[in-house]
Enzyme design. Structure first.
Site, PDB file in Angstrom:
ATOM      1  N   GLU A 103      14.276 -27.662   3.296  1.00 56.16           N
ATOM      2  CA  GLU A 103      13.960 -26.282   3.704  1.00 56.16           C
ATOM      3  C   GLU A 103      13.631 -26.307   5.186  1.00 56.16           C
ATOM      4  OE1 GLU A 103      11.294 -23.825   1.424  1.00 56.16           O
ATOM      5  OE2 GLU A 103      11.821 -24.867  -0.437  1.00 56.16           O
ATOM      6  N   ASN A 129       9.809 -22.195  -4.824  1.00 58.05           N
ATOM      7  CA  ASN A 129       8.615 -21.921  -5.630  1.00 58.05           C
ATOM      8  C   ASN A 129       8.991 -21.423  -7.029  1.00 58.05           C
ATOM      9  OD1 ASN A 129       7.174 -22.544  -3.324  1.00 58.05           O
ATOM     10  ND2 ASN A 129       6.790 -20.423  -2.744  1.00 58.05           N
ATOM     11  N   ASN A 186       9.167 -28.791  -6.618  1.00 59.38           N
ATOM     12  CA  ASN A 186       9.138 -28.170  -5.296  1.00 59.38           C
ATOM     13  C   ASN A 186       7.715 -28.040  -4.797  1.00 59.38           C
ATOM     14  OD1 ASN A 186      10.472 -26.389  -3.151  1.00 59.38           O
ATOM     15  ND2 ASN A 186       8.894 -25.014  -3.960  1.00 59.38           N
ATOM     16  N   GLU A 187       7.478 -28.515  -3.572  1.00 62.54           N
ATOM     17  CA  GLU A 187       6.193 -28.319  -2.871  1.00 62.54           C
ATOM     18  C   GLU A 187       4.995 -28.462  -3.797  1.00 62.54           C
ATOM     19  OE1 GLU A 187       6.371 -24.645  -0.606  1.00 62.54           O
ATOM     20  OE2 GLU A 187       7.863 -25.496   0.754  1.00 62.54           O
ATOM     21  N   TYR A 210       9.044 -24.406   8.567  1.00 63.23           N
ATOM     22  CA  TYR A 210       9.453 -23.112   9.129  1.00 63.23           C
ATOM     23  C   TYR A 210       8.644 -22.885  10.396  1.00 63.23           C
ATOM     24  CZ  TYR A 210      11.276 -22.294   4.397  1.00 63.23           C
ATOM     25  OH  TYR A 210      11.949 -22.385   3.209  1.00 63.23           O
ATOM     26  N   GLN A 239      17.196 -19.649   3.963  1.00 58.38           N
ATOM     27  CA  GLN A 239      18.099 -19.811   2.835  1.00 58.38           C
ATOM     28  C   GLN A 239      19.482 -19.317   3.247  1.00 58.38           C
ATOM     29  OE1 GLN A 239      16.397 -18.513  -0.923  1.00 58.38           O
ATOM     30  NE2 GLN A 239      14.421 -19.443  -0.491  1.00 58.38           N
ATOM     31  N   GLU A 296      17.780 -19.248  -3.729  1.00 59.52           N
ATOM     32  CA  GLU A 296      16.677 -19.224  -4.695  1.00 59.52           C
ATOM     33  C   GLU A 296      16.720 -17.906  -5.468  1.00 59.52           C
ATOM     34  OE1 GLU A 296      12.849 -20.084  -2.981  1.00 59.52           O
ATOM     35  OE2 GLU A 296      11.801 -19.793  -4.897  1.00 59.52           O
TER      36      GLU A 296
END
Ligand code: AHR
Length: 503
Positions: free
Chosen positions: A292, A72, A172-173, A244, A352, A27
């Site tokens: 992720e 993000n 994303n999200e 996560y 990542q 990212e």
């Protein structure tokens, strides 16, 4: 010594493992790009400014696909800023990470890096502040051969042949309040549907990933998937999962049990996809992209301090988690969980790759080294390709803060085309070694080729630039195999790779 039994039968097939489950993520965040993969002037930099030592480590991980450019970050990103003459590219305030994005590295540069690293790109579009029109434009820019505004723009920018990007994330999200352009499930589902339709009309060969909830802990998890898929089911190929885990209280048994949650999460999202399929009388199957996943918590306080002192600088050292031995065990277990769900999880990205919650660390102007979590990923990517088999495990169990009946032994098995079998196993027991009885009688004669083990007496042990080999795999004790019954000794708290080869 405690005992556990695993039956691996060649006919107990879960599914073919899609190699893309060994994907990762870069990212525009912190020092992932600037100071990570890219550092012109570094003694290891190639003619484009990419660090050869970093590419060397990435190649070792053999990452077939890399998600890019966010995260993000994409929800406020204009892809046009990142192409064309570098001196004309704008500097932008990035509201996701409160840094300044210089756009020195954009699509063309990253595509060259990915090619050198042997990876395909999974490109995320902005459905936060932008919409279907710009989604269509970037597909035209990247994948259309020539003769249209954006394909000709790509050619004028020095890339005659299309980038031919096959996998695209639809934002994303989008349920996260931290996202620029957050949406409700219905709003997002509508936009994702129109974007997917238009993108596929430009290039019917592409696949697209719709955003699931940002995490299974979101209050809207479940209803988000249901409502948004109701709007876009027929036009999307995958739903994303992000997760996560953390261990702020030092509860190692509880931490190592978190893959119970991960497994549940995967099964719940698969069930929701199938419920929508049923409701719509559809023949189309939507699979999962766990794009992720990792451990993330070590750097969170440090990041708040960085932002207090240094907002808007370029390449702030954000999300630089230093991973310890127990993190490597959980990452191993997370990989086992992905293999066990290979029938539905077709893409997964360790989030990542470099510096930002990453297996690979660098120092600006200095070295590059492998964190503890590098090793289980390396082993799974190398030996975990082929057919996922159901490793039926009979293990003693324990209870911890959030779960009961957690098996001490977490295992997965993979067979390749030559009839070789690899068993991956984590021993979650803090105190006791285990004797694993692995029943492989359905295979032709196998011999034990290798037993790799990762163990450290200190769960908090880490690798550093000065001491990069503090926590590394070593040769395990192995064991014996007799008429397809193997007996392998594995230490307390350990990650194990047991490789059997056909004679
Ligand atoms: O990987 C770090 C961040 O975590 C990503 O940008 C975002 O998608 C997630 O919240």
């Amino acid at each position: 010594m405690k005992k556990a039994r695993i039956i691996v039968d060649r006919d107990f097939v879960i599914g073919e493992i899609d190699k893309r489950i060994y994907g990762s993520f870069v990212e525009h965040l912190g020092r992932a790009v600037y100071g990570g993969i890219y550092e012109p002037g570094h003694p290891e930099a190639d003619e484009l400014g990419f660090r050869k030592d970093v590419i060397g480590l990435v190649k070792k991980l053999d990452v077939p696909i890399v998600r890019y450019p966010g995260g993000n970050f994409v929800s406020g990103f204009n892809w046009e800023d990142s192409v064309g003459p570098r001196e004309e590219r704008p500097k932008r305030l990035d509201l996701a990470w409160f840094t300044t994005e210089t756009n020195e590295v954009g699509l063309h540069e990253f595509a060259k890096w990915a090619e050198n690293a042997g990876s395909e790109i999974m490109y995320a579009i902005n459905l936060g502040t932008r919409g279907p029109e710009q989604a269509r434009d970037i597909v035209e820019y990247a994948n259309h051969p020539s003769g249209s505004k954006y394909s000709d723009m790509r050619i004028a920018n020095g890339k005659k042949d299309p980038f031919d990007i096959k996998l695209w994330c639809l934002g994303n999200e989008m349920d996260g309040p931290w996202q620029t352009g957050q949406k409700t499930a219905k709003e997002y589902g509508r936009v994702a549907n129109e974007a997917a339709k238009m993108m596929k009309w430009v290039d019917p060969s592409i696949e697209v990933v719709a955003c699931g909830s940002s995490s299974s802990e979101m209050p809207t998890f479940g209803s988000w998937e249901l409502e948004m898929l109701d709007e876009c089911y027929e036009n999307v190929d995958y739903v994303s999962l992000h997760r996560y885990y953390e261990n702020p209280t030092g509860d190692t048994p509880g931490f190592l049990a978190r893959t119970m949650d991960m497994d549940d999460f995967i099964k719940s999202v698969a069930a929701i996809c199938d419920a929508v399929k049923g409701k719509k009388h559809s023949k189309h199957v939507v699979n999962l992209s766990f794009d992720e996943w990792n451990v993330w918590y070590h750097s969170k306080e440090q990041d708040q301090e960085i932002w207090k002192q240094d907002k808007w600088n370029r390449a702030l050292p954000l999300l630089e988690d230093i991973y310890n031995f127990e993190d490597a065990l959980l990452v191993g277990s997370m990989l086992i969980t992905l293999i066990k769900n290979a029938d539905r999880v077709k893409v997964a990205c360790l989030a990542q790759l470099v510096n930002v919650i990453a297996p690979i660390m660098t120092r600006n102007g200095g070295g590059a080294w492998a964190q503890t979590i590098f090793y289980p990923f390396f082993h799974a990517s190398k030996y975990g390709r082929g057919t996922a088999l159901n490793a039926l495990t009979d293990s003693p169990v324990y209870s911890c803060s959030d779960y009961e009946n957690v098996p001490y032994i977490d295992a997965a098995a993979v067979a390749d085309n030559e009839g070789n079998v690899t068993v991956f196993a984590v021993n979650r027991d803090m105190e006791e070694d285990f004797e694993l009885d692995i029943d492989l009688r359905s295979f032709k004669e196998l011999s034990i080729a290798e037993h790799i083990v990762m163990h450290n007496d200190d769960v908090k042990a880490v690798n550093t630039e000065e001491n990069p080999d503090n926590v590394v795999p070593t040769a395990g004790k192995g064991g014996s195999i007799n008429e397809g019954r193997a007996v392998i000794n594995i230490p307390a708290l350990s990650w194990n790779v047991i490789r059997f080869t056909a004679k």
